[in-house]
Design a protein around this motif. Structure first.
Motif, PDB file in Angstrom:
ATOM      1  N   ASP A 136      48.960  66.123  86.118  1.00 34.84           N
ATOM      2  CA  ASP A 136      48.936  64.918  86.939  1.00 34.84           C
ATOM      3  C   ASP A 136      49.580  65.276  88.281  1.00 34.84           C
ATOM      4  O   ASP A 136      50.807  65.386  88.371  1.00 34.84           O
ATOM      5  CB  ASP A 136      49.707  63.807  86.232  1.00 34.84           C
ATOM      6  CG  ASP A 136      49.652  62.479  86.978  1.00 34.84           C
ATOM      7  OD1 ASP A 136      49.455  62.504  88.214  1.00 34.84           O
ATOM      8  OD2 ASP A 136      49.820  61.429  86.344  1.00 34.84           O
ATOM      9  N   THR A 137      48.743  65.455  89.310  1.00 38.10           N
ATOM     10  CA  THR A 137      49.247  65.948  90.596  1.00 38.10           C
ATOM     11  C   THR A 137      50.297  65.021  91.180  1.00 38.10           C
ATOM     12  O   THR A 137      51.341  65.469  91.656  1.00 38.10           O
ATOM     13  CB  THR A 137      48.094  66.119  91.596  1.00 38.10           C
ATOM     14  OG1 THR A 137      47.122  67.003  91.039  1.00 38.10           O
ATOM     15  CG2 THR A 137      48.601  66.709  92.906  1.00 38.10           C
ATOM     16  N   ARG A 138      50.040  63.721  91.149  1.00 43.16           N
ATOM     17  CA  ARG A 138      51.002  62.771  91.724  1.00 43.16           C
ATOM     18  C   ARG A 138      52.337  62.853  91.002  1.00 43.16           C
ATOM     19  O   ARG A 138      53.405  62.837  91.635  1.00 43.16           O
ATOM     20  CB  ARG A 138      50.450  61.349  91.659  1.00 43.16           C
ATOM     21  CG  ARG A 138      51.324  60.345  92.420  1.00 43.16           C
ATOM     22  CD  ARG A 138      50.740  58.953  92.415  1.00 43.16           C
ATOM     23  NE  ARG A 138      50.938  58.294  91.127  1.00 43.16           N
ATOM     24  CZ  ARG A 138      50.696  56.993  90.916  1.00 43.16           C
ATOM     25  NH1 ARG A 138      50.240  56.238  91.896  1.00 43.16           N
ATOM     26  NH2 ARG A 138      50.884  56.453  89.728  1.00 43.16           N
ATOM     27  N   LYS A 139      52.299  62.951  89.677  1.00 45.63           N
ATOM     28  CA  LYS A 139      53.525  63.039  88.896  1.00 45.63           C
ATOM     29  C   LYS A 139      54.272  64.326  89.230  1.00 45.63           C
ATOM     30  O   LYS A 139      55.500  64.322  89.403  1.00 45.63           O
ATOM     31  CB  LYS A 139      53.195  62.993  87.407  1.00 45.63           C
ATOM     32  CG  LYS A 139      54.422  63.055  86.507  1.00 45.63           C
ATOM     33  CD  LYS A 139      54.017  62.992  85.040  1.00 45.63           C
ATOM     34  CE  LYS A 139      55.253  63.079  84.132  1.00 45.63           C
ATOM     35  NZ  LYS A 139      54.883  63.036  82.697  1.00 45.63           N
ATOM     36  N   GLY A 153      52.952  57.815  95.292  1.00 45.30           N
ATOM     37  CA  GLY A 153      51.598  57.312  95.509  1.00 45.30           C
ATOM     38  C   GLY A 153      51.474  56.613  96.855  1.00 45.30           C
ATOM     39  O   GLY A 153      50.470  56.762  97.554  1.00 45.30           O
ATOM     40  N   LYS A 154      52.508  55.857  97.232  1.00 38.29           N
ATOM     41  CA  LYS A 154      52.499  55.181  98.532  1.00 38.29           C
ATOM     42  C   LYS A 154      52.525  56.197  99.674  1.00 38.29           C
ATOM     43  O   LYS A 154      51.836  56.034 100.684  1.00 38.29           O
ATOM     44  CB  LYS A 154      53.681  54.227  98.640  1.00 38.29           C
ATOM     45  CG  LYS A 154      53.571  53.010  97.724  1.00 38.29           C
ATOM     46  CD  LYS A 154      54.818  52.131  97.789  1.00 38.29           C
ATOM     47  CE  LYS A 154      54.687  50.931  96.853  1.00 38.29           C
ATOM     48  NZ  LYS A 154      55.881  50.057  96.869  1.00 38.29           N
ATOM     49  N   VAL A 155      53.330  57.242  99.514  1.00 35.85           N
ATOM     50  CA  VAL A 155      53.391  58.287 100.539  1.00 35.85           C
ATOM     51  C   VAL A 155      52.019  58.934 100.712  1.00 35.85           C
ATOM     52  O   VAL A 155      51.564  59.181 101.837  1.00 35.85           O
ATOM     53  CB  VAL A 155      54.437  59.356 100.159  1.00 35.85           C
ATOM     54  CG1 VAL A 155      54.322  60.578 101.065  1.00 35.85           C
ATOM     55  CG2 VAL A 155      55.842  58.782 100.255  1.00 35.85           C
ATOM     56  N   MET A 156      51.338  59.196  99.608  1.00 39.24           N
ATOM     57  CA  MET A 156      50.001  59.817  99.662  1.00 39.24           C
ATOM     58  C   MET A 156      49.006  58.899 100.351  1.00 39.24           C
ATOM     59  O   MET A 156      48.164  59.362 101.143  1.00 39.24           O
ATOM     60  CB  MET A 156      49.550  60.168  98.246  1.00 39.24           C
ATOM     61  CG  MET A 156      50.407  61.235  97.585  1.00 39.24           C
ATOM     62  SD  MET A 156      50.069  61.480  95.815  1.00 39.24           S
ATOM     63  CE  MET A 156      48.511  62.379  95.894  1.00 39.24           C
TER      64      MET A 156
END
Length: 235
Positions: A136-139, A153-156
């Motif tokens: 899980d890339t975001r994790k 997630g918000k930063v992305m």
């Protein structure tokens, strides 16, 4: 010097760099420069550059890392405790690690699936499911810098969709990640040529709100002080 490592963390401010240079000129470079087995600098770029500029001696400590991602993670973990990094700054660092994390994920999947397919073909048995779960890339990005997954997630989303005004305000620490994300969401449905100005107006509105909150807090603080003095006077 490897740019990927040198530019991983935000640069020191002029004041911080001047203080570091003054300390090294007075006391020498007493902390070793951390390098990998190929003598690539992992931690201590500023100190190494100051010493080189002034022709001062310095020591190196050689650390072994499995790959570039591990070296970056080590440098980040070491420096994170020394610097007061905001969530947006940490998120931007995490995004720099994204290509390395994705490359490792692909390598893991290839290693996990390739051997099974060849063994299955030899034995005539059906190929078993890959035992290595997909990354899980975001994790992974969130964990690499110590952020929550939702914040990452918000930063992305900001990095991918936000107008320049939002990113500039975040860089100047005039907005929080949540504020930047909300502004990005508010303007994303507007025509592209209107998003920039709308975002700028909303940034200015948030800055004005912040100034009012700070003034209210100062008034409240002064009122409390006045109340203490009044009670002391009455006694």
């Amino acid at each position: 010097i490897l740019p990927d490592l040198e530019e991983l963390l935000p640069p020191l401010s002029g004041e911080q760099l001047a203080a570091l240079e003054k300390d090294i000129l007075q006391n020498g470079c007493y902390a070793p420069i951390i390098v990998n087995e190929d003598l690539v600098v992992v931690d201590g770029h500023n100190r190494q550059q100051i010493c080189t500029r002034h022709d001062l001696p310095y020591k190196m400590a050689v650390f072994a890392f499995d790959d570039l991602l591990e070296a970056k993670q080590w440098a980040l973990d070491t420096q994170k405790g020394r610097r007061n990094l905001e969530k947006w700054e940490l998120g931007k660092i995490a995004l720099k690690l994204k290509p390395d994390i994705e490359a490792r994920a692909r390598a893991n999947m290839s290693a996990g699936g390739g051997d099974q397919k060849s063994e299955g073909a030899k034995s005539g048995l059906a190929t078993l499911p890959n035992p290595i779960p997909p990354i899980d890339t975001r994790k992974e990005l969130a964990e690499s810098v110590g952020l929550g997954e939702r914040t990452m997630g918000k930063v992305m989303q900001i990095d991918e969709h936000a107008p320049a005004a939002v990113k500039e305000a975040l860089d100047k620490k005039e907005l929080s990640v949540n504020q930047g994300y909300q502004i990005t969401r508010q303007v994303q449905d507007l025509p592209e040529d209107e998003q920039g100005q709308a975002a700028l107006d909303l940034v200015e509105l948030e800055k004005a709100k912040k100034e009012i909150r700070e003034k209210d807090a100062e008034i409240d603080r002064q009122s409390k002080i006045a109340g203490v003095f009044c009670k002391a006077y009455e006694k």
